[in-house]
Design an enzyme around this catalytic site. Sequence first.
Site, PDB file in Angstrom:
ATOM      1  N   ARG A  78      -2.737  16.862  12.454  1.00 44.74           N
ATOM      2  CA  ARG A  78      -1.970  16.085  11.924  1.00 44.74           C
ATOM      3  C   ARG A  78      -1.193  16.935  10.602  1.00 44.74           C
ATOM      4  O   ARG A  78      -1.852  17.936  10.032  1.00 44.74           O
ATOM      5  CB  ARG A  78      -2.329  14.768  11.399  1.00 44.74           C
ATOM      6  CG  ARG A  78      -3.647  14.716  10.637  1.00 44.74           C
ATOM      7  CD  ARG A  78      -4.005  13.258  10.273  1.00 44.74           C
ATOM      8  NE  ARG A  78      -5.138  13.022   9.643  1.00 44.74           N
ATOM      9  CZ  ARG A  78      -6.254  12.899  10.115  1.00 44.74           C
ATOM     10  NH1 ARG A  78      -6.503  12.930  11.709  1.00 44.74           N
ATOM     11  NH2 ARG A  78      -7.482  12.703   9.657  1.00 44.74           N
ATOM     12  N   ASP A  79      -0.165  16.425   9.935  1.00 48.97           N
ATOM     13  CA  ASP A  79       0.305  16.587   8.625  1.00 48.97           C
ATOM     14  C   ASP A  79       0.931  17.847   8.532  1.00 48.97           C
ATOM     15  O   ASP A  79       0.508  18.817   7.787  1.00 48.97           O
ATOM     16  CB  ASP A  79      -0.819  16.349   7.535  1.00 48.97           C
ATOM     17  CG  ASP A  79      -1.772  15.217   7.605  1.00 48.97           C
ATOM     18  OD1 ASP A  79      -0.979  14.219   8.166  1.00 48.97           O
ATOM     19  OD2 ASP A  79      -2.891  15.211   7.202  1.00 48.97           O
ATOM     20  N   TRP A 115       0.685  -1.293  -0.087  1.00 51.15           N
ATOM     21  CA  TRP A 115       0.150   0.080  -0.031  1.00 51.15           C
ATOM     22  C   TRP A 115       0.865   1.385  -0.130  1.00 51.15           C
ATOM     23  O   TRP A 115       1.701   1.268   0.791  1.00 51.15           O
ATOM     24  CB  TRP A 115      -1.005   0.021   1.238  1.00 51.15           C
ATOM     25  CG  TRP A 115      -1.717   1.239   1.694  1.00 51.15           C
ATOM     26  CD1 TRP A 115      -1.026   2.297   2.204  1.00 51.15           C
ATOM     27  CD2 TRP A 115      -2.915   1.631   1.106  1.00 51.15           C
ATOM     28  NE1 TRP A 115      -2.132   3.265   2.272  1.00 51.15           N
ATOM     29  CE2 TRP A 115      -3.138   2.867   1.900  1.00 51.15           C
ATOM     30  CE3 TRP A 115      -3.927   1.084   0.396  1.00 51.15           C
ATOM     31  CZ2 TRP A 115      -4.573   3.530   1.282  1.00 51.15           C
ATOM     32  CZ3 TRP A 115      -5.129   1.457   0.297  1.00 51.15           C
ATOM     33  CH2 TRP A 115      -5.545   2.914   0.754  1.00 51.15           C
ATOM     34  N   MET A 116       0.471   2.157  -0.751  1.00 55.90           N
ATOM     35  CA  MET A 116       1.066   3.677  -0.843  1.00 55.90           C
ATOM     36  C   MET A 116      -0.178   4.626  -0.743  1.00 55.90           C
ATOM     37  O   MET A 116      -1.132   4.416  -1.576  1.00 55.90           O
ATOM     38  CB  MET A 116       1.895   3.886  -2.019  1.00 55.90           C
ATOM     39  CG  MET A 116       2.449   5.464  -2.256  1.00 55.90           C
ATOM     40  SD  MET A 116       3.401   5.517  -3.451  1.00 55.90           S
ATOM     41  CE  MET A 116       2.471   5.286  -4.917  1.00 55.90           C
ATOM     42  N   ASN A 117       0.111   5.604   0.184  1.00 53.90           N
ATOM     43  CA  ASN A 117      -0.858   6.638   0.111  1.00 53.90           C
ATOM     44  C   ASN A 117      -0.260   7.993  -0.114  1.00 53.90           C
ATOM     45  O   ASN A 117       0.748   8.075  -1.042  1.00 53.90           O
ATOM     46  CB  ASN A 117      -2.152   6.767   0.950  1.00 53.90           C
ATOM     47  CG  ASN A 117      -1.666   6.699   2.437  1.00 53.90           C
ATOM     48  OD1 ASN A 117      -1.319   5.773   2.975  1.00 53.90           O
ATOM     49  ND2 ASN A 117      -1.954   7.863   3.244  1.00 53.90           N
ATOM     50  N   ASP A 118      -0.222   9.028   0.653  1.00 51.67           N
ATOM     51  CA  ASP A 118       0.326  10.496   0.483  1.00 51.67           C
ATOM     52  C   ASP A 118       1.680  10.329   0.022  1.00 51.67           C
ATOM     53  O   ASP A 118       2.548   9.919   0.734  1.00 51.67           O
ATOM     54  CB  ASP A 118       0.138  11.344   1.751  1.00 51.67           C
ATOM     55  CG  ASP A 118      -1.067  11.189   2.586  1.00 51.67           C
ATOM     56  OD1 ASP A 118      -1.973  10.180   1.933  1.00 51.67           O
ATOM     57  OD2 ASP A 118      -1.444  11.657   3.417  1.00 51.67           O
ATOM     58  N   TRP A 151       3.037   9.246  10.252  1.00 57.57           N
ATOM     59  CA  TRP A 151       1.904   9.710   9.188  1.00 57.57           C
ATOM     60  C   TRP A 151       2.737  10.638   8.473  1.00 57.57           C
ATOM     61  O   TRP A 151       3.773  11.206   8.859  1.00 57.57           O
ATOM     62  CB  TRP A 151       0.829   9.678   9.774  1.00 57.57           C
ATOM     63  CG  TRP A 151      -0.151   8.721  10.126  1.00 57.57           C
ATOM     64  CD1 TRP A 151       0.321   7.479  10.085  1.00 57.57           C
ATOM     65  CD2 TRP A 151      -1.561   8.848  10.493  1.00 57.57           C
ATOM     66  NE1 TRP A 151      -1.047   6.614   9.985  1.00 57.57           N
ATOM     67  CE2 TRP A 151      -2.061   7.585  10.460  1.00 57.57           C
ATOM     68  CE3 TRP A 151      -2.477   9.969  10.819  1.00 57.57           C
ATOM     69  CZ2 TRP A 151      -3.362   7.258  10.753  1.00 57.57           C
ATOM     70  CZ3 TRP A 151      -3.715   9.778  11.203  1.00 57.57           C
ATOM     71  CH2 TRP A 151      -4.181   8.117  11.099  1.00 57.57           C
ATOM     72  N   SER A 152       1.829  11.266   7.736  1.00 56.68           N
ATOM     73  CA  SER A 152       2.426  12.325   6.630  1.00 56.68           C
ATOM     74  C   SER A 152       3.047  13.559   7.245  1.00 56.68           C
ATOM     75  O   SER A 152       2.867  14.029   8.388  1.00 56.68           O
ATOM     76  CB  SER A 152       1.353  12.843   5.886  1.00 56.68           C
ATOM     77  OG  SER A 152       0.884  11.950   4.925  1.00 56.68           O
TER      78      SER A 152
HETATM   79  O1  LIG Z   1      -1.318   7.587   6.063  1.00 60.13           O
HETATM   80  C1  LIG Z   1      -1.887   8.550   7.030  1.00 60.13           C
HETATM   81  C2  LIG Z   1      -1.984   9.972   6.195  1.00 60.13           C
HETATM   82  O2  LIG Z   1      -2.844   9.954   5.200  1.00 60.13           O
HETATM   83  C3  LIG Z   1      -4.114  10.886   5.442  1.00 60.13           C
HETATM   84  C4  LIG Z   1      -4.369  11.533   4.308  1.00 60.13           C
HETATM   85  O3  LIG Z   1      -4.696  10.593   3.306  1.00 60.13           O
HETATM   86  O4  LIG Z   1      -4.939  10.217   6.280  1.00 60.13           O
HETATM   87  C5  LIG Z   1      -5.630   9.024   5.519  1.00 60.13           C
HETATM   88  C6  LIG Z   1      -6.510   8.399   6.438  1.00 60.13           C
HETATM   89  O5  LIG Z   1      -7.158   7.411   5.819  1.00 60.13           O
HETATM   90  C7  LIG Z   1      -6.662   6.209   5.701  1.00 60.13           C
HETATM   91  O6  LIG Z   1      -7.127   5.316   6.475  1.00 60.13           O
HETATM   92  C8  LIG Z   1      -8.747   4.868   6.287  1.00 60.13           C
HETATM   93  C9  LIG Z   1      -9.109   3.643   7.141  1.00 60.13           C
HETATM   94  O7  LIG Z   1      -9.185   4.281   8.235  1.00 60.13           O
HETATM   95  C10 LIG Z   1      -8.527   4.232   4.648  1.00 60.13           C
HETATM   96  O8  LIG Z   1      -9.917   4.292   4.183  1.00 60.13           O
HETATM   97  C11 LIG Z   1      -7.967   5.328   3.920  1.00 60.13           C
HETATM   98  O9  LIG Z   1      -7.849   4.838   2.621  1.00 60.13           O
HETATM   99  C12 LIG Z   1      -6.485   5.449   4.387  1.00 60.13           C
HETATM  100  O10 LIG Z   1      -5.879   6.632   3.342  1.00 60.13           O
HETATM  101  O11 LIG Z   1      -5.952   8.042   7.760  1.00 60.13           O
HETATM  102  C13 LIG Z   1      -6.960   8.157   8.776  1.00 60.13           C
HETATM  103  C14 LIG Z   1      -6.657   6.882   9.820  1.00 60.13           C
HETATM  104  O12 LIG Z   1      -7.342   5.797   9.208  1.00 60.13           O
HETATM  105  C15 LIG Z   1      -8.044   8.868   8.503  1.00 60.13           C
HETATM  106  O13 LIG Z   1      -8.713   9.475   9.259  1.00 60.13           O
HETATM  107  C16 LIG Z   1      -7.605   9.515   7.182  1.00 60.13           C
HETATM  108  O14 LIG Z   1      -8.744   9.937   6.018  1.00 60.13           O
HETATM  109  C17 LIG Z   1      -3.291  11.880   6.513  1.00 60.13           C
HETATM  110  O15 LIG Z   1      -4.041  12.763   7.185  1.00 60.13           O
HETATM  111  C18 LIG Z   1      -2.475  11.199   7.506  1.00 60.13           C
HETATM  112  O16 LIG Z   1      -1.191  11.667   7.995  1.00 60.13           O
END
Ligand SMILES: OC[C@H]1O[C@@](CO)(OC[C@@]2(O[C@H]3O[C@H](CO)[C@@H](O)[C@H](O)[C@H]3O)O[C@H](CO)[C@@H](O)[C@@H]2O)[C@@H](O)[C@@H]1O
Length: 547
Positions: A152-153, A25-28, A88-89
């Site tokens: 956060r962030d 998995w990758m996000n931000d 986190w980010s």
């Molecule tokens: O990786 C954490 C950083 O990513 C951010 C912004 O993208 O928060 C993401 C967030 O969502 C993740 O979790 C969800 C499940 O809880 C999931 O459905 C989603 O696909 C994921 O990206 O992480 C928190 C906690 O889960 C949630 O509130 C956010 O939307 C950033 O804010 C964080 O630093």
Amino acid sequence: MSSINMVNQNQPYRTSYHFQPQQNWMNDPNGPMYYKGVYHLFYQHNPEAATFGDRMVWGHSVSYDLINWIHLNHAIEPSEPYDINSCWSGSATILEGEKPAILYTGIDENKHQVQNLALPKDLSDPFLREWVKHPQNPVMTPPSGVEVDNFRDPSTAWKGGDRKWRVVIGAQNGDEGKVILYQSDDFVNWTVDPNPFYASDNTRVCECPDFFPVSINSTNGLDTSIQNASVRHVLKISYLTRQHDYYFLGKYVSDQENFIPDTKFTGTSSDLRFDYGKFYASKSFFDYAKNRRILWGWVNESDTSQDDIHKGWAGLQSIPRQVWLDKSGKRLIQWPIEEVEKLRDKQITITGEKLTTGSTLEVSGITASQVDVDVLFEIPELESAEWLDPSGVDPELLCSQGDASISGTIGPFGLLALASKDLTEQTAVYFRIYKALNKYIGLMCSDQSRSSLRQDLDKTTYGTFFDIDPNVKTISLRILIDHSIIESFGEEGKVCITSRVYPSLAIDKEANLYVFNNGIKNVVISKLNAWSMKQALLGNEGHNSSA
Ligand SMILES: OC[C@H]1O[C@@](CO)(OC[C@@]2(O[C@H]3O[C@H](CO)[C@@H](O)[C@H](O)[C@H]3O)O[C@H](CO)[C@@H](O)[C@@H]2O)[C@@H](O)[C@@H]1O
């Protein structure tokens, strides 16, 4: 040369030139920066699975050109009470003496969100392989009026006229979303400003705020700390409840800690967004090697979590985009960085081709699953456009109500991407043109509804309006197609739409590309260039392999 990409076997949806880790998995995008001739991209990564996890780390890759990447070991991982439940980010800032620093959010032992500082272990290493967490961490804890799990962030920091550092952090208090400002003399001891830098009712948490200056008279980027009366500022917020990145242009007065946005968030389609498709948690940085500001965004999945587990990966980064202020001063322009053109291979050109009503023209001779297309349409009878009052009209709804097969006067015309030979699968990226009070407006749509014969996908149709220059009578469209991602840039980057698609027939060599016009009036392909794209190199240090 050894191939180290464990999940790239028989994977028609894995990208060829969009950044992704080898697996999972990758996000931000986190902390992008340029340091000693090297571009760095950190990213939110779950190294254990193709789903979001409860032990997120900072993945780290480096590049000399923002296109070919070398994967390094994780830069920051949970290890201390203040980040034991995830890293986190956050963002990178270059401090005095060319010293990079990272501020990131730690999920602490109580699952509270706190901000931490990490510094490079060895400044002589241009790859900045190792990062040391500061002994005074956490350097910020949730202040009063902010929920402990919605703080956060941290953004890239900037210096005000008083030489103090400033940074903004996303937060929430009840239904109110906030961006809060901290100040510091030494980057370690931070004081919260009692007044929110920005607040919006009924939005909940503001994720990943980004704050940067833009020049009013040049496409050049600016250092985040620039002090100059003739700049405008951009505040970008990722609204969790909407899953979109919104930006506000405005005036920043650093000695009053005051950002005055030109417009308020309305929750309607008139709000400005970086991208009207999938593009979230974006982050920009100033590339002082080329004097430009570059924007990255996370492009999430449209297939199911089960599919992601099966594929062994989830999440892409957009192609890095150069970003600057439009001449109108009313919106930003985004354009794929010039380096992507290094990957252009075999080229096909079409010029002066009239598209009468109902025509579909194949763009053959290129690799349609992996292609860069740039087309200029001429609209000879612009004056005959249908009337539309856009106020109160949701462009996304307009795109989904009238798909690419339904005729208008001018349009729909555009491209059918990742299309099967029989056109049962196609992603239509197209325009309709309207006459409004004292102006012409374009509607740009990306219609995923027929992108796959599969049913269990997110096939939301996206759309947005833009103004047309009546003196020019042309509209441009650039699209970057890369197996399961389509990034579309309308009117030279005024409007962008990114989509993720999972065709079942139109994959690899079975994918085709067409130009079409289903409008009553003719349009002309003034010029179309399409280039098959080479694979970018993506591998671990010491290895080379294709993306
Ligand atoms: O990786 C954490 C950083 O990513 C951010 C912004 O993208 O928060 C993401 C967030 O969502 C993740 O979790 C969800 C499940 O809880 C999931 O459905 C989603 O696909 C994921 O990206 O992480 C928190 C906690 O889960 C949630 O509130 C956010 O939307 C950033 O804010 C964080 O630093």
